[in-house]
Write a protein that holds these residues in place. Structure first.
Motif, PDB file in Angstrom:
ATOM      1  N   THR A  55      38.662  29.596  40.672  1.00  0.00           N
ATOM      2  CA  THR A  55      38.670  29.002  42.006  1.00  0.00           C
ATOM      3  C   THR A  55      38.880  30.064  43.078  1.00  0.00           C
ATOM      4  O   THR A  55      38.231  30.058  44.126  1.00  0.00           O
ATOM      5  CB  THR A  55      39.775  27.933  42.087  1.00  0.00           C
ATOM      6  OG1 THR A  55      39.548  26.938  41.088  1.00  0.00           O
ATOM      7  CG2 THR A  55      39.797  27.282  43.454  1.00  0.00           C
ATOM      8  N   GLN A  56      39.819  30.977  42.804  1.00  0.00           N
ATOM      9  CA  GLN A  56      40.074  32.044  43.758  1.00  0.00           C
ATOM     10  C   GLN A  56      38.829  32.905  43.982  1.00  0.00           C
ATOM     11  O   GLN A  56      38.492  33.272  45.116  1.00  0.00           O
ATOM     12  CB  GLN A  56      41.228  32.918  43.257  1.00  0.00           C
ATOM     13  CG  GLN A  56      41.614  34.064  44.176  1.00  0.00           C
ATOM     14  CD  GLN A  56      42.267  33.561  45.457  1.00  0.00           C
ATOM     15  OE1 GLN A  56      42.960  32.556  45.441  1.00  0.00           O
ATOM     16  NE2 GLN A  56      42.036  34.272  46.566  1.00  0.00           N
TER      17      GLN A  56
ATOM     18  N   ILE B 212      34.414  23.892  42.694  1.00  0.00           N
ATOM     19  CA  ILE B 212      35.879  23.901  42.762  1.00  0.00           C
ATOM     20  C   ILE B 212      36.436  22.534  42.366  1.00  0.00           C
ATOM     21  O   ILE B 212      37.447  22.436  41.668  1.00  0.00           O
ATOM     22  CB  ILE B 212      36.335  24.303  44.177  1.00  0.00           C
ATOM     23  CG1 ILE B 212      35.981  25.774  44.450  1.00  0.00           C
ATOM     24  CG2 ILE B 212      37.835  24.090  44.345  1.00  0.00           C
ATOM     25  CD1 ILE B 212      36.308  26.227  45.849  1.00  0.00           C
TER      26      ILE B 212
ATOM     27  N   LEU C 199      36.230  31.007  46.140  1.00  0.00           N
ATOM     28  CA  LEU C 199      36.627  30.983  47.544  1.00  0.00           C
ATOM     29  C   LEU C 199      36.445  32.351  48.204  1.00  0.00           C
ATOM     30  O   LEU C 199      35.996  32.443  49.356  1.00  0.00           O
ATOM     31  CB  LEU C 199      38.082  30.521  47.658  1.00  0.00           C
ATOM     32  CG  LEU C 199      38.354  29.053  47.299  1.00  0.00           C
ATOM     33  CD1 LEU C 199      39.848  28.759  47.328  1.00  0.00           C
ATOM     34  CD2 LEU C 199      37.624  28.118  48.260  1.00  0.00           C
TER      35      LEU C 199
ATOM     36  N   THR D  65      29.733  25.258  46.376  1.00  0.00           N
ATOM     37  CA  THR D  65      31.027  25.871  46.056  1.00  0.00           C
ATOM     38  C   THR D  65      32.124  24.812  45.951  1.00  0.00           C
ATOM     39  O   THR D  65      32.958  24.839  45.036  1.00  0.00           O
ATOM     40  CB  THR D  65      31.395  26.910  47.126  1.00  0.00           C
ATOM     41  OG1 THR D  65      30.378  27.918  47.187  1.00  0.00           O
ATOM     42  CG2 THR D  65      32.728  27.557  46.821  1.00  0.00           C
TER      43      THR D  65
END
Length: 393
Positions: free
Chosen positions: A187-188, A212, A191, A208
């Motif tokens: 997830t990081q 996520i 982002l 995106t």
């Protein structure tokens, strides 16, 4: 005082106890002999008139008396000429025998206690090793089958179970940290990539966000499975009557679309049967077994589910086709986060907690879960629950 006063060891106390016991028994026997010799016989001794008596055997008198003497100059022992001499000699011999008996009893007690307590020394050594973190040591007692042998075998069994449990918890912690850390890192990354793109448009942002959301959904499912697993292992169970065949029917209906997508042939023989337990945990365990049979199958494979009961137990058997599994792998499938095809998760793949949860639920309900690899590939899962006493539902 900061430290405890050290007492005698068990071996020393046993040796002293044996010595005291022998001394008391000896003292009682000698006391009985002394009292008997003093009060029961009738003594009539003729005092000696020096040591010049003829060497011939003294002749008996007309009355019941005797002259106890020895005129042999080579004789160096005690000379008895009166009843007081008899009792003094008896008392001296008794005291000597008492002392010898006490010393022999102490030595014999020390040796016997050492041999008897030798297994305790081994048990103490293994217990100290376990306390320091080494759970691989075993007593392995080979002496007579007595209480100490039973204690040694119990300790070995406890250490074996503890070693397996600690190993499973260590692997669980490592795998859980990996399973929970991986989606967070993914997830990081998503982002970071999205924020670093100056030309990010709405469709890209939507893709995106969807990825996520999918990752967070899997993460939530993993956490919920972990919480359910903790509840199953915590022992806090509701006790209600549950229809096992109904739980299987509901689980099959929930996986119907997934089974049809893979072209699976599903056969079910469900005998009406009830058992007592926690409905939520049993429902989750049955759903996991059916889901495992669907997800770890092959296209156009087969699933056969049987619910049967006897007078003593209720049996659930889930058999599915699939890839060939080794016995070594099958033995680890009930551990958390272990999968039949590695730890890589993808769409439609599980978290590796289904069979672990089924095992914990089974143990919480005093049931026995057995896994067996099929000869032609796939897995056979059998769970035997204790049956209710009131018969069929």
């Amino acid at each position: 005082m900061t430290g405890k006063t050290r007492r005698f060891t068990i071996r020393a106390r046993l040796a002293v106890a044996i010595a005291v016991l022998l001394a008391v028994i000896g003292a009682l026997m000698l006391g009985v002999v002394y009292l008997f010799m003093r009060y029961v016989p009738l003594y009539s001794l003729t005092p000696m008139q020096g040591l010049e008596a003829p060497s011939s055997v003294p002749q008996a008198t007309t009355h019941p008396s005797a002259v106890i003497s020895n005129t042999d100059p080579a004789f160096a022992g005690p000379v008895i000429s009166s009843t007081d001499d008899v009792f003094r000699l008896l008392l001296t011999a008794s005291i000597t025998a008492f002392v010898v008996l006490a010393v022999v009893g102490a030595i014999a007690g020390w040796v016997i206690a050492g041999r008897m307590l030798r297994p305790l020394q081994a048990i103490n050594r293994v217990a100290k090793s376990a306390a320091s973190g080494d759970l691989t040591q075993r007593v392995s007692g080979d002496g007579p089958h007595d209480e100490l042998r039973d204690l040694a075998e119990t300790l070995d069994d406890m250490l074996s179970r503890l070693e397996r449990s600690v190993g499973e918890h260590q692997r669980f912690a490592a795998n859980a940290s990996h399973e929970l850390r991986t989606p967070i890192a993914t997830t990081q990354t998503l982002l970071d990539v999205a924020l670093a793109d100056p030309d990010l448009d709405l469709p890209a942002l939507r893709r995106t966000a969807e990825r996520i959301r999918e990752i967070n959904q899997r993460n939530r499912e993993t956490i919920e499975s972990l919480l359910t697993l903790a509840d199953a292992e915590g022992g806090q169970l509701r006790q209600e009557r549950v229809r096992l065949d109904a739980l299987v029917h509901d689980a099959l209906r929930a996986e119907e679309s997934a089974a049809e997508a893979l072209g699976l042939t599903v056969e079910a023989e469900l005998v009406p049967a009830t058992l007592t337990g926690d409905p939520a945990l049993l429902r989750q365990a049955v759903a996991n077994l059916v889901q495992n049979a669907v997800r770890h199958n092959v296209r156009d494979g087969r699933i056969r589910i049987t619910v049967d009961r006897t007078s003593t137990d209720v049996c659930l058997i889930v058999e599915n086709s699939g890839a060939a599994l080794s016995e070594e792998l099958v033995a680890t499938l009930t551990e958390p986060f272990v999968r039949g095809h590695g730890r890589v998760a993808g769409p439609g793949r599980g978290h590796g907690l289904g069979l672990a949860l089924a095992r914990s639920v089974s143990e919480a309900h005093h049931a026995r879960l057995v896994l067996q690899a099929r000869d032609k590939g796939g897995l056979i899962t059998e769970v035997r629950f204790p049956a209710d006493d009131d018969g069929l539902a």
